[in-house]
Design an enzyme around this catalytic site. Sequence first.
Site, mmCIF file in Angstrom:
data_model
loop_
_atom_site.group_PDB
_atom_site.id
_atom_site.type_symbol
_atom_site.label_atom_id
_atom_site.label_comp_id
_atom_site.label_asym_id
_atom_site.label_seq_id
_atom_site.Cartn_x
_atom_site.Cartn_y
_atom_site.Cartn_z
ATOM 1 N N HIS A 254 35.877 37.844 41.536
ATOM 2 C CA HIS A 254 36.691 37.100 40.739
ATOM 3 C C HIS A 254 36.202 37.333 39.224
ATOM 4 C CE1 HIS A 254 37.733 34.639 44.191
ATOM 5 N NE2 HIS A 254 36.307 34.307 44.332
HETATM 6 O O1 RIB Z 1 37.028 30.566 41.978
HETATM 7 C C1 RIB Z 1 36.329 31.643 41.790
HETATM 8 C C2 RIB Z 1 35.439 30.887 40.810
HETATM 9 O O2 RIB Z 1 34.566 29.946 41.127
HETATM 10 C C3 RIB Z 1 34.306 31.996 40.274
HETATM 11 O O3 RIB Z 1 34.107 31.953 38.715
HETATM 12 C C4 RIB Z 1 33.214 31.827 40.920
HETATM 13 O O4 RIB Z 1 31.906 32.489 40.264
HETATM 14 C C5 RIB Z 1 33.280 30.338 41.241
HETATM 15 O O5 RIB Z 1 32.578 29.817 40.076
#
Ligand code: RIB
Length: 325
Positions: A254
């Site tokens: 992500h």
């Molecule tokens: O949904 C993904 C996000 O949530 C990313 O930032 C991961 O680190 C969690 O915090």
Amino acid sequence: MAARRRAGDDQLMTRQLIILTDPGQDQAAAILTILGRPDAFEVLGLVATAGNIGLDHTLGNCLKLLELAGRPDIPVFAGAPLPMRRDLVMAEHVHGPTGLDGPDLPTPAIRPQAQHGVDFIIETLRSRPEGSVTICGLSPLTNLALAFRIAPDIVPRVKEIVAMLGAYFELGNITPTAEFNCYVDPEAADVVLRSGLKITLLPLDVTHQMRSTRGRLDAFSALGNRSGRATDEMLTFSEAFDLKKYGWDGAPLHGPCVPAYMLAPEIFDGRTCAVEVELTGKLTQGMTVVDYWQITGKAHNAFWVRSGDANAYYRLITEAIGNLP
Ligand code: RIB
């Protein structure tokens, strides 16, 4: 029709960044990507958020990452220990009890700043030229929203916000309808989405296409530097939960989508549209409701990134991390 944003003059200038983060192995990879590209990014400071794990851990993880990357000069600030209105929901099941499980990173010698992270955001935006600071949102947006509520004068001074947040064409990851960063503090996301600022969102729609296959993780270790090895070890730890959950050949990566977008918007596709956050739904709290098909005629308040080139993405972030110690 989905549109690609072309690399423009903005991409040629060094961006001044305030990074909002609750590392979190994927966010660690994002921070290392940013630090590996000093030609493109000047990091003004990291604001530790309560999210993946409690603030005490996210603060320490920020310090560990800066030492790993050889950048003890960058200031780190503690933000709020709780979301604006809700109890803290964490993701230890993904990131481990420290939030950065995987490599054995040494206890940091550097210390956080005494100033509160919200005050740092306010002071920095007031003191820097208007339109010169980009907010890099890797975490829930608690501290940015608090800054906006405490000091509304700073809102128009922000250049733009680029954040990993939300989901629409992909289902939620912390509930069936909500993405974690939005779910942890939906009120904060709502404040930011109503700010009128230039906002680009990197949701699960695109991050789920950026899967960390074994070959891609091996490429980090193959860099031969400590940052590459640590990135492989961190993501190898955090991918376990998602590999079991999704059954894919790699876990979604992500966080680095945020710097990757700022470095190479042309490898992503999306469109501007109206994005709202559900705050009261019994089953849908924290859901990003995206009028992608322009049904409501509501004003567009964000550029919603729906897809991207995964090979180009991994080349970009691997090359950047290869520039580090
Ligand atoms: O949904 C993904 C996000 O949530 C990313 O930032 C991961 O680190 C969690 O915090």
